[in-house]
Design an enzyme around this catalytic site. Sequence first.
Site, PDB file in Angstrom:
ATOM      1  N   GLU A 286       0.826  -1.223   0.088  1.00  4.62           N
ATOM      2  CA  GLU A 286       0.015  -0.041  -0.063  1.00  4.62           C
ATOM      3  C   GLU A 286       1.059   1.273  -0.030  1.00  4.62           C
ATOM      4  O   GLU A 286       1.780   1.490   0.812  1.00  4.62           O
ATOM      5  CB  GLU A 286      -0.776   0.075   1.282  1.00  4.62           C
ATOM      6  CG  GLU A 286      -2.109   0.733   1.154  1.00  4.62           C
ATOM      7  CD  GLU A 286      -1.954   2.170   1.383  1.00  4.62           C
ATOM      8  OE1 GLU A 286      -1.642   3.163   0.667  1.00  4.62           O
ATOM      9  OE2 GLU A 286      -1.999   2.733   2.636  1.00  4.62           O
ATOM     10  N   CYS A 320      -2.473   8.536   3.952  1.00  2.00           N
ATOM     11  CA  CYS A 320      -2.460   8.091   2.281  1.00  2.00           C
ATOM     12  C   CYS A 320      -3.781   8.429   1.702  1.00  2.00           C
ATOM     13  O   CYS A 320      -3.774   8.529   0.590  1.00  2.00           O
ATOM     14  CB  CYS A 320      -1.837   6.404   2.163  1.00  2.00           C
ATOM     15  SG  CYS A 320      -2.758   5.520   3.103  1.00  2.00           S
TER      16      CYS A 320
END
Length: 515
Positions: A286, A320
């Site tokens: 990720e 994020c």
Amino acid sequence: MVLPYKHEPFTDFSNEDNRKKFLAGLDLVNSYLGKDYDLVIGGQRVTTEEKIISINPANKEEVIGRVAKASRDLAEQAMQEALKAFETWRKSKPEMRADILFKAANIVRMRKTEFSALLVKEAGKSWREADADVAEGIDFMEYYARQMLELKEGVPVESRPGELNKFFYIPLGVGVVISPWNFAFAIMAGTTVAALVTGNTVLLKPASATPVVAAKFVEVLEEAGLPAGVLNYIPGSGSEIGDYLVDHPKTRFISFTGSREVGVRIYERAAIVQPGQIWLKRVIAEMGGKDTIVVDKEADLELAAQSIVASAFGFSGQKCSACSRVVVVEDVYEQVINRVTELTNQLQVGDPALFENYTGPVVDQAAFDKIMKYIEIGKQEGTLVAGGEGDNSKGYFIKPTVFKDVAPDAVVMQEEIFGPVVAFTKAKDFDQAIEIANNTEYGLTGAVISNNRDHIEKAREDFHVGNLYFNRGCTGAIVGYQPFGGFNMSGTDSKAGGPDYLLLHMQAKTTSEMF
């Protein structure tokens, strides 16, 4: 049938008793600041001369802890211990592994204010952000334990007369878990326990900015009954031990959360088959985002402004999933900008140990310098309407910053800043707004604020992100409710907290017996 799990509730800090409990948690954490923490290899504590010094980003003079730093020799020792432990752990009953997670979740639940307070100190999170981080970690343990109980028998397949076929899952081997500093508890715990509950052994290399909370979690898993060698705690530098373990022929998989740059590097290195390596390594990655909120002319504009501010500036934009770009149709552009500017200027920045401060520091000097550099670029590319100032005299504080009238291809609209900076651009209509939203190499989260059903359905099909939200902000995925992971350069779309996440840590085996 395994009972479904309802997510861990967030703490109501409007309740005075809850505030008092949190202050007690801060007092407890303050009582053990500056302690030394050892590596854990094969169940043994190992100290080193070289240390990672964890500091409070809100107060550079305050040392959170001094953590032993692993060398390559120690990383190799940890690998051998993990390989040895795998031979018994892989045959352990899934029910036992799940029970360890259930017990660990309960231990953390009982120590929730302590872990949250530690995140306030070590990661610079506000009370609410820290509380949500720990709640998410508890959710991961509870959810993955239940998922393992669902998967333990495999999946039914067809058999013919005189034949018995079975399809089931087995663990992969030794995994290297490289966890981030921004969700220093939730992601660190979630990626670790997903690997463990599926029967793998783990080498945990937490972020160097937040190694103490990881050390505390390792202690929790030991208390919960995790056998020696199954989890090895080896903080250290990426260049010294990170690359070594990614390259290692006995590494079976790498679970990474972090920047695009490091993620791509890991993906490339893991693809190379080393001498003595008899498998293709699996990478679960990720890697970040450049996340957009789209607002059309039929939107609830107050909801839009509130959602943008919360998504852009919660934890100083160091997520994020944070909103760093906003696309508004021209009909309501000025109204949205004006309200966002007004709300942003009301935010209180300061030491997150004080409840009234909405947002705290960025993580370190390097982050401070990088974000301030982007702010200077933004001043050339658009009009500054809020923030734009930083102060690193005591901690690494940057005011929430808003730019308007920024071109869709501008640097601050394209590159991940990972700080409290959001840029606005104007679209002539909704179709163009979606086109601009997709104009990025990332594809993690996005949100659409609209009461137009046709626009919502168009976005559902055409807005290319892994997590798309309607009429809410683009941060705050809940385990089991909104499985989380992104497209394109946001990673491998591994969907943490989702029904297929554990499968990434296992391989399927078919057996066929004739009678």
